[in-house]
Scaffold this active site. Sequence first.
Site, short mmCIF file in Angstrom:
data_model
loop_
_atom_site.label_atom_id
_atom_site.label_comp_id
_atom_site.label_asym_id
_atom_site.label_seq_id
_atom_site.Cartn_x
_atom_site.Cartn_y
_atom_site.Cartn_z
N ASP A 53 -11.15 14.97 -14.37
CA ASP A 53 -11.08 13.61 -14.90
C ASP A 53 -10.75 13.72 -16.39
O ASP A 53 -11.55 14.20 -17.18
CB ASP A 53 -12.44 12.91 -14.67
CG ASP A 53 -12.45 11.46 -15.13
OD1 ASP A 53 -11.61 11.09 -15.97
OD2 ASP A 53 -13.31 10.70 -14.65
N LYS A 101 -8.64 2.65 -19.09
CA LYS A 101 -9.09 3.01 -20.43
C LYS A 101 -7.88 3.27 -21.36
O LYS A 101 -7.13 2.35 -21.60
CB LYS A 101 -10.01 4.22 -20.34
CG LYS A 101 -11.06 4.13 -19.21
CD LYS A 101 -12.08 3.01 -19.40
CE LYS A 101 -12.93 2.75 -18.16
NZ LYS A 101 -13.66 3.90 -17.63
N ARG A 124 0.82 -1.21 0.00
CA ARG A 124 0.00 0.00 0.00
C ARG A 124 0.86 1.27 0.00
O ARG A 124 0.41 2.34 -0.35
CB ARG A 124 -0.96 0.00 1.20
CG ARG A 124 -2.41 -0.10 0.76
CD ARG A 124 -3.42 -0.08 1.88
NE ARG A 124 -3.20 -1.04 2.93
CZ ARG A 124 -2.66 -0.75 4.12
NH1 ARG A 124 -2.32 0.49 4.41
NH2 ARG A 124 -2.51 -1.70 5.02
N TYR A 162 -19.07 10.68 -15.11
CA TYR A 162 -19.04 9.22 -15.09
C TYR A 162 -19.98 8.72 -13.98
O TYR A 162 -20.03 9.32 -12.90
CB TYR A 162 -17.60 8.75 -14.84
CG TYR A 162 -17.49 7.26 -14.76
CD1 TYR A 162 -17.58 6.48 -15.91
CD2 TYR A 162 -17.30 6.62 -13.55
CE1 TYR A 162 -17.50 5.10 -15.84
CE2 TYR A 162 -17.22 5.24 -13.47
CZ TYR A 162 -17.32 4.50 -14.62
OH TYR A 162 -17.24 3.14 -14.54
C1 LIG Z 1 -14.27 4.25 -16.45
C2 LIG Z 1 -14.25 5.63 -15.97
C3 LIG Z 1 -14.03 5.92 -14.62
C4 LIG Z 1 -13.89 4.84 -13.57
O1 LIG Z 1 -12.76 4.07 -13.77
P1 LIG Z 1 -12.61 2.56 -13.20
O2 LIG Z 1 -11.23 2.19 -13.61
O3 LIG Z 1 -13.68 1.74 -13.86
O4 LIG Z 1 -12.81 2.65 -11.73
C5 LIG Z 1 -13.98 7.24 -14.25
N1 LIG Z 1 -14.14 8.24 -15.14
C6 LIG Z 1 -14.38 8.01 -16.44
C7 LIG Z 1 -14.57 9.15 -17.37
C8 LIG Z 1 -14.44 6.70 -16.90
O5 LIG Z 1 -14.68 6.45 -18.20
#
Ligand SMILES: *Cc1c(COP(=O)(O)O)cnc(C)c1O
Length: 396
Positions: free
Chosen positions: A180, A205, A55, A108
């Site tokens: 984000d 992603k 961690r 999201y």
């Molecule tokens: C998928 C996604 C998240 C969350 O990510 P995880 O890896 O699934 O926890 C947050 N913001 C956006 C824009 C996303 O597409």
Amino acid sequence: MSHIETDLIHSGKTFNNTPAVVPPIYQTATYYAADNAVDYAKAATEARHPYFYHRHGNPVSSQTAELIARLEGTEAALLTATGMAAISTAVLSVVKAGDHVVAQHSHYSAANILLKELLPQFGVEVSFADQSDNASFDKAIKANTTLIYLETPSNPNLALTDLAYVGALAQKAGITTVCDNTFASPINQRPGDFGIDIVVHSATKYLGGHSDLTAGVICGSQAVVDKAWKKLLSLGGALAPFDSWLLLRGLRTLSLRVRQINENALALARWFEKQPLVKRVLHCGLPSHPQHGLAKQQMRGFTGMLCVEIDGEDEQEQFARAQTVLNHLRIFANAASLGGVESLAVHPASMWGMHHSPEQKQKAGINDGMLRISVGIEHIEDLIADFEQALAKCSD
Ligand SMILES: *Cc1c(COP(=O)(O)O)cnc(C)c1O
């Protein structure tokens, strides 16, 4: 500093104290069998020690985080187990009870739950601004606002936030900003260049890029990242060694992948614009996007994300046709997630239905005929042919 394409390939090797070309995976939970109690205590209390306990950090995570900080142009970065771990850790390292947060109508889905349900449980009040209207951020700010939480382009409706405007507004008022940047990827957009303090990603992603890992990242100044690291110790969302290693491997090809994905998505979006069954196409690279001018100002590429609205007599027919198209696609998988090498398509009206009221869906820009598409790196002619045959099924 070399060009980013070169850094993507060559960084993250300094822990590689073997002659191997690729860094090893340290598949261990605990890293430090200390020689003596003094050394142990030093490792245990040092911030972000990469050889102590999982961690606290691990060698590949440190290297991967350094590379992502380089990509975002920030001083430091911290990896987390998922994108949501990055978002919740970043937000909870800024706000406390009694604070007020300004967020957007469109976020999201799980971030929305954090903003609408979790934060209020801890005595944090949240207001929602229309991200495409700069003045709505000014109006939403209160005396106790400590955080403006952004997402651009937003999921799923590809609305943009004017990063330079909100960045300057927040700096003047002494408010921390978090953005984000998942949909854009740092190849296409760097919020830090516009005065945003903290950049978060779902590295699941574009950064990972192969739909084979989950990860998140928090990027910002050393002070911001150290603070988030302390919160992560309690919140527990540390990234596993193998996933850190996979993420570094995925990052090697980020610039190539994003370049091809940008090109494919723009070509597919232009093709959709000529299809009679498609009522509307949303892609940041099209002049028809309501914020295309802003996209050109703050983005270097327009991402692989696009939305199409399938036409129909009424909402019911649009809903049915969107499902018909989805059911007949062969290359595009009907699967959650985005940003991988493979093309995916989903029907937001079915997915979002569980968490949102009809008014909320409308505010978030979701309608019944809409398909959200994540374009991959397949050949563009095959991607077009796939939609051509699937759209044809609507008139069968
Ligand atoms: C998928 C996604 C998240 C969350 O990510 P995880 O890896 O699934 O926890 C947050 N913001 C956006 C824009 C996303 O597409």
